[in-house]
Motif scaffolding. Structure first.
Motif, PDB file in Angstrom:
ATOM      1  N   SER A  51      17.006  39.294  22.694  1.00 44.13           N
ATOM      2  CA  SER A  51      18.095  38.469  22.172  1.00 44.13           C
ATOM      3  C   SER A  51      18.750  37.627  23.260  1.00 44.13           C
ATOM      4  CB  SER A  51      19.154  39.341  21.488  1.00 44.13           C
ATOM      5  OG  SER A  51      19.808  40.167  22.446  1.00 44.13           O
ATOM      6  N   LEU A  52      18.726  38.110  24.507  1.00 47.19           N
ATOM      7  CA  LEU A  52      19.317  37.366  25.616  1.00 47.19           C
ATOM      8  C   LEU A  52      18.346  36.350  26.209  1.00 47.19           C
ATOM      9  CD1 LEU A  52      21.082  40.274  27.570  1.00 47.19           C
ATOM     10  CD2 LEU A  52      22.085  38.724  25.880  1.00 47.19           C
ATOM     11  N   LYS A  53      17.059  36.559  25.925  1.00 49.43           N
ATOM     12  CA  LYS A  53      15.993  35.715  26.482  1.00 49.43           C
ATOM     13  C   LYS A  53      16.001  35.730  28.009  1.00 49.43           C
ATOM     14  CE  LYS A  53      15.724  32.683  22.453  1.00 49.43           C
ATOM     15  NZ  LYS A  53      15.766  31.296  21.944  1.00 49.43           N
ATOM     16  N   ARG A  54      16.308  36.878  28.552  1.00 43.29           N
ATOM     17  CA  ARG A  54      16.252  37.082  29.995  1.00 43.29           C
ATOM     18  C   ARG A  54      16.286  38.578  30.275  1.00 43.29           C
ATOM     19  NH1 ARG A  54      20.970  38.378  32.665  1.00 43.29           N
ATOM     20  NH2 ARG A  54      22.931  38.187  31.530  1.00 43.29           N
ATOM     21  N   ALA A  55      15.995  38.917  31.524  1.00 39.78           N
ATOM     22  CA  ALA A  55      16.045  40.309  31.940  1.00 39.78           C
ATOM     23  C   ALA A  55      17.442  40.680  32.400  1.00 39.78           C
ATOM     24  CB  ALA A  55      15.045  40.562  33.056  1.00 39.78           C
ATOM     25  N   ILE A  56      17.788  41.956  32.253  1.00 42.15           N
ATOM     26  CA  ILE A  56      19.008  42.471  32.853  1.00 42.15           C
ATOM     27  C   ILE A  56      18.635  43.571  33.836  1.00 42.15           C
ATOM     28  CG2 ILE A  56      20.416  41.880  30.853  1.00 42.15           C
ATOM     29  CD1 ILE A  56      20.517  44.862  30.167  1.00 42.15           C
TER      30      ILE A  56
END
Length: 249
Positions: free
Chosen positions: A54-59
């Motif tokens: 959903s964020l379209k990135r890594a955390i």
């Protein structure tokens, strides 16, 4: 064209930051985030990082996250998901199963792409987490003690399915088995439903009479494998325990 720092992209706009993140992280990315049994009501996820759909990135998870004091249902499978709680990473343990893979083998929580799948565990009859060891690099999960027999004195001479879903989650692809053929006269075959019904020409391996084996057996998408005796067998039959599994995430 002048060099542009990623920090400058992030400062420019959220869209620029997202585009920059996509340059060095793939949607299936996951690193570290190993599961660790802490106790009957506690489980830990190690540091690491993972893409959140959903964020379209890594955390990033800079330090281990421990879930303490869990109140869990008896004899139930739970799944761990990574998500961002405000600005900090968090992990939840819920019974909602992972959705189908969205990229390679990477999965999110069914109906919620803000939750990235990490792994699964089960509780015993008292609602306590069953001890296990997770080998993150290989995807192996090994149980901390013997399970009950999943096959007890099996004597089937036709291709017969063995359901491992009470021990292995929907992401499991291999069952790690302890198998004993107690019959004194007949071979027993084992294999996977992926290739169709088990026959004397379509199997992974035989277990000779009065022999034991510890194979890794490929599972169907419903966590089943097959066994059958070569011919009609009487007396003592097949015994199988599952001591672990390999899964994908």
């Amino acid at each position: 064209m002048p060099d542009v720092k990623l920090s400058e992209l992030a400062a420019a706009s959220a869209a620029s930051a997202e585009a920059g993140a996509a340059l060095w992280t793939m949607p299936g990315h996951i690193l570290g985030l190993g599961m660790e049994y802490v106790g009957p009501s506690a489980i830990r996820v190690s540091s690491g990082s993972a893409w959140i759909p959903s964020l379209k990135r890594a955390i990033e998870v800079p330090s281990p996250i421990t879930l303490n004091g869990l109140t869990l249902a008896a004899g139930t499978g739970y799944h761990l998901y990574l998500y961002r709680n405000g600005v900090v990473p968090a992990v939840e343990a819920v019974t909602t199963t992972p959705a189908a893979a969205y990229s390679g083998t990477a999965r999110a929580k069914t109906g919620d792409p803000s939750r990235r799948y990490i792994g699964s565990f089960r509780t015993d009859a008292a609602g306590a987490i069953r001890p296990f060891v997770h080998c993150g690099s290989s995807g192996d999960v090994l149980f901390g003690g013997y399970t009950d027999f999943i096959v007890s004195n099996g004597l089937a001479s036709v291709s017969t399915a063995v359901d491992c879903s009470s021990l292995i989650p929907v992401t499991g692809v291999l069952a790690k088995c302890l198998m004993g053929n107690g019959n004194t006269a007949v071979n027993v075959f084992y294999g996977t439903p992926i290739g169709g019904a088990l026959t004397s020409a379509n199997y992974i391996g035989p277990i000779p009479p009065n022999n034991n084996l510890s194979p890794d057996i490929p599972l169907s998408t419903s966590q089943q494998f097959l066994y059958k005796y070569e011919n009609t067998a009487t007396g003592t039959g097949l015994f199988v325990r599952v001591y672990g599994y390999k899964y994908e995430r």
